[in-house]
Design an enzyme around this catalytic site. Structure first.
Site, PDB file in Angstrom:
ATOM      1  N   VAL A   1      35.865  38.168  17.397  1.00  0.00           N
ATOM      2  CA  VAL A   1      35.473  39.693  17.473  1.00  0.00           C
ATOM      3  C   VAL A   1      36.412  40.219  15.824  1.00  0.00           C
ATOM      4  O   VAL A   1      35.566  41.029  15.699  1.00  0.00           O
ATOM      5  CB  VAL A   1      34.884  40.007  18.871  1.00  0.00           C
ATOM      6  N   CYS A   2      36.830  39.998  16.510  1.00  0.00           N
ATOM      7  CA  CYS A   2      38.198  41.781  15.541  1.00  0.00           C
ATOM      8  C   CYS A   2      37.903  41.048  14.171  1.00  0.00           C
ATOM      9  O   CYS A   2      37.738  41.713  13.261  1.00  0.00           O
ATOM     10  CB  CYS A   2      39.605  41.406  16.620  1.00  0.00           C
ATOM     11  N   SER A   3      38.524  39.585  14.204  1.00  0.00           N
ATOM     12  CA  SER A   3      37.744  38.940  12.380  1.00  0.00           C
ATOM     13  C   SER A   3      36.845  39.807  12.045  1.00  0.00           C
ATOM     14  O   SER A   3      37.103  40.051  10.708  1.00  0.00           O
ATOM     15  CB  SER A   3      38.699  37.685  12.641  1.00  0.00           C
TER      16      SER A   3
ATOM     17  N   PHE B   1      43.384  42.667  18.210  1.00  0.00           N
ATOM     18  CA  PHE B   1      44.562  41.494  17.825  1.00  0.00           C
ATOM     19  C   PHE B   1      43.836  40.649  16.968  1.00  0.00           C
ATOM     20  O   PHE B   1      42.745  40.568  16.765  1.00  0.00           O
ATOM     21  CB  PHE B   1      44.516  40.091  18.981  1.00  0.00           C
TER      22      PHE B   1
ATOM     23  N   SER C   1      42.217  37.508  17.339  1.00  0.00           N
ATOM     24  CA  SER C   1      40.360  37.371  17.938  1.00  0.00           C
ATOM     25  C   SER C   1      39.687  37.279  16.641  1.00  0.00           C
ATOM     26  O   SER C   1      39.104  37.686  16.147  1.00  0.00           O
ATOM     27  CB  SER C   1      40.569  38.423  18.688  1.00  0.00           C
TER      28      SER C   1
END
Length: 154
Positions: free
Chosen positions: A44-46, A39, A42
């Site tokens: 970690v994703c960012s 997503f 989130s």
């Protein structure tokens, strides 16, 4: 999950600017790194997607483009890209939800999102490296850069 030496399935998805992006449009032109992630917002994703965006010049030197793919909508991608000042394409695998992630074997049915996975694809649309990372870990870029360097030496 699709493995090395598999032909990367073609697809067309919409990016954060509403532009259709088709994998085969890069064939014979660019190496492609598909970065599937759960997503946009989130933590970690960012961090992962922002890191790849900052490394744009290192990928470009290796004749590669990084493309992010999640099940978020184009509108979510637009807000995320504007907030993080992202220029790399973020593709919406939104409807039917996760269709491309399923084709690549990285859709998490239990959680309803793409797993964190990387595919390094050469100019012939052959997968030269695939990697599935735990959703809670940023896989970084070392493996991607090594795979691209190896491809460019061949």
């Amino acid at each position: 999950m699709l493995e090395a030496f598999s032909k990367a399935p073609d697809f067309t998805l919409i990016d954060q600017n509403g532009k259709k992006v088709t994998l085969s449009e890069f064939e014979a032109k660019k190496n492609v790194v598909l970065a599937f992630y759960p997503f946009d917002w989130s933590p970690v994703c960012s961090d992962q997607i922002s890191f790849y965006n900052e490394m744009h010049s290192l990928f470009e030197k290796r004749d590669a483009i990084v493309i992010g793919i999640s099940v978020d909508s184009m509108f979510c991608h637009t807000a995320f890209a504007e907030n993080r000042k992202l220029t790399l394409p973020l593709l919406a695998d939104f409807e039917p939800k996760g269709e491309v992630a399923r084709e690549y074997g990285v859709y998490n049915n239990k959680e309803g999102h793409a797993s964190r996975a990387l595919f390094v694809i050469d100019k012939n649309r052959t997968i030269v490296q695939s990697y599935l990372s735990p959703d809670s870990e940023n896989p970084g870029a070392d493996g991607i850069l090594e795979a691209l360097d190896t491809m460019n030496k061949a």
